[in-house]
Design an enzyme around this catalytic site. Structure first.
Site, PDB file in Angstrom:
ATOM      1  N   GLN A   1       0.413  -1.480   0.397  1.00  0.00           N
ATOM      2  CA  GLN A   1      -0.165  -0.399  -0.226  1.00  0.00           C
ATOM      3  C   GLN A   1       1.247   1.030  -0.222  1.00  0.00           C
ATOM      4  O   GLN A   1       2.188   1.529   0.601  1.00  0.00           O
ATOM      5  CB  GLN A   1      -1.168   0.041   1.090  1.00  0.00           C
ATOM      6  CG  GLN A   1      -1.988   1.458   1.027  1.00  0.00           C
ATOM      7  CD  GLN A   1      -3.041   1.154   2.057  1.00  0.00           C
ATOM      8  OE1 GLN A   1      -1.668   1.814   3.379  1.00  0.00           O
ATOM      9  NE2 GLN A   1      -3.995   1.295   2.210  1.00  0.00           N
TER      10      GLN A   1
ATOM     11  N   TYR B   1      -5.951  10.823   3.751  1.00  0.00           N
ATOM     12  CA  TYR B   1      -4.100  11.366   3.697  1.00  0.00           C
ATOM     13  C   TYR B   1      -4.273  12.216   2.946  1.00  0.00           C
ATOM     14  O   TYR B   1      -5.072  12.472   2.074  1.00  0.00           O
ATOM     15  CB  TYR B   1      -3.825  10.008   4.144  1.00  0.00           C
ATOM     16  CG  TYR B   1      -3.282   8.992   5.074  1.00  0.00           C
ATOM     17  CD1 TYR B   1      -3.025   9.914   6.743  1.00  0.00           C
ATOM     18  CD2 TYR B   1      -3.961   8.066   5.660  1.00  0.00           C
ATOM     19  CE1 TYR B   1      -2.665   9.471   7.569  1.00  0.00           C
ATOM     20  CE2 TYR B   1      -3.888   7.328   6.357  1.00  0.00           C
ATOM     21  CZ  TYR B   1      -3.420   7.946   7.933  1.00  0.00           C
ATOM     22  OH  TYR B   1      -3.554   7.403   9.353  1.00  0.00           O
TER      23      TYR B   1
ATOM     24  N   ARG C   1      -7.798   2.765  -3.100  1.00  0.00           N
ATOM     25  CA  ARG C   1      -8.791   2.649  -2.250  1.00  0.00           C
ATOM     26  C   ARG C   1      -9.553   4.031  -1.548  1.00  0.00           C
ATOM     27  O   ARG C   1      -8.620   4.799  -1.369  1.00  0.00           O
ATOM     28  CB  ARG C   1      -7.856   2.270  -0.552  1.00  0.00           C
ATOM     29  CG  ARG C   1      -9.120   2.735   0.713  1.00  0.00           C
ATOM     30  CD  ARG C   1      -8.185   1.556   1.906  1.00  0.00           C
ATOM     31  NE  ARG C   1      -8.903   1.902   3.093  1.00  0.00           N
ATOM     32  CZ  ARG C   1      -8.788   1.795   4.604  1.00  0.00           C
ATOM     33  NH1 ARG C   1      -7.161   1.062   4.725  1.00  0.00           N
ATOM     34  NH2 ARG C   1      -9.025   0.713   5.526  1.00  0.00           N
TER      35      ARG C   1
END
Length: 245
Positions: A98, A179, A226
């Site tokens: 990720q 984020y 995601r």
């Protein structure tokens, strides 16, 4: 549930079952961001699932938010991840790395260069973060210039290349949980009036260009992303208009 343990093909890999391991920050990397031997052991122990999504892994010094999280942008990082992927594959599993750039969700105490965090706009998230000296308020980040945004997109591209070089089966771009990518998407963290802000199309541009860069580098079949629509972690508020995306 009857198909949970059946094989399934995702992209260009055949998974032995349909169970996935979600990314979880472990903070077990060495001080320079290299995954330690404990990281390889940890993921190897969990390789019975069909697909592991690794913990968030920064594509640059600026991308780090928490203590001892792994990176994927130096030769040492690649060597460390090779141990991880080799262990997972030896146990019959598959793993995606990720790619996580935290943006403003950081503190100078937690990064190698100890600099001010970067973000779409100079707006603090209004939350605290753990550091080696305890819990601290996250300071106001510095706004990225358009040229710097292009550099960050290139960092994602190189990180994806490095992940594949390290033996990963693919990557997941982290566009959730408050984020950097979600900071660009959200009205309250992105006050830009250039090509990367203002309208929904402008706020979406960064996420789209990151995804295109990664796909161009390693292929769509090895790329995931995601999102957490309307998620409010890290002081995020996407705004009502984001529902139209």
């Amino acid at each position: 549930m009857s198909s949970l343990f059946e094989k399934v093909r995702i992209g260009n890999i055949d998974l032995k079952n349909r169970i996935g391991m979600a990314p979880m920050t472990r903070s077990r990397a060495l001080p320079d961001g290299t995954p330690s031997d404990l990281v390889a052991e940890y993921y190897g122990q969990r390789a019975s699932v069909g697909l592991i999504i690794s913990e968030g892994t920064q594509p640059s010094d600026d991308g780090q938010g928490y203590t001892k999280t792994p990176g994927i942008y130096t030769e040492n990082h690649i060597k460390g991840w090779k141990k991880v992927t080799s262990k997972v594959h030896s146990e019959g599993g598959h793993i995606f790395v990720q790619l996580m750039h935290v943006g403003r969700v950081s503190h100078p105490d937690n990064t190698p260069h100890h600099r001010q965090a970067v973000a779409p706009s100079a707006i603090a998230p209004g939350v605290e973060i753990f550091t080696a000296e305890g819990i601290k308020e996250i300071p106001t980040p510095r706004e990225l210039s358009e040229l710097e945004i292009k550099d960050v997109i290139h960092e994602f591209r190189l990180a994806a290349r490095s992940a594949i070089e390290a033996g990963a089966d693919g990557v997941e771009i982290h566009g959730a949980n408050g984020y950097l990518i979600q900071q660009f998407l959200s009205e309250n963290s992105n006050h830009r009036q250039d090509a990367y802000g203002g309208t929904i199309e402008g706020r979406s541009r960064f996420a789209i260009e990151v995804a295109k860069a990664v796909v161009d580098e390693i292929g769509a079949e090895r790329t995931g992303i995601r999102f957490s629509p309307q998620g409010t972690l890290q002081g995020i508020d996407e705004g009502e208009n984001s529902l139209e995306m």
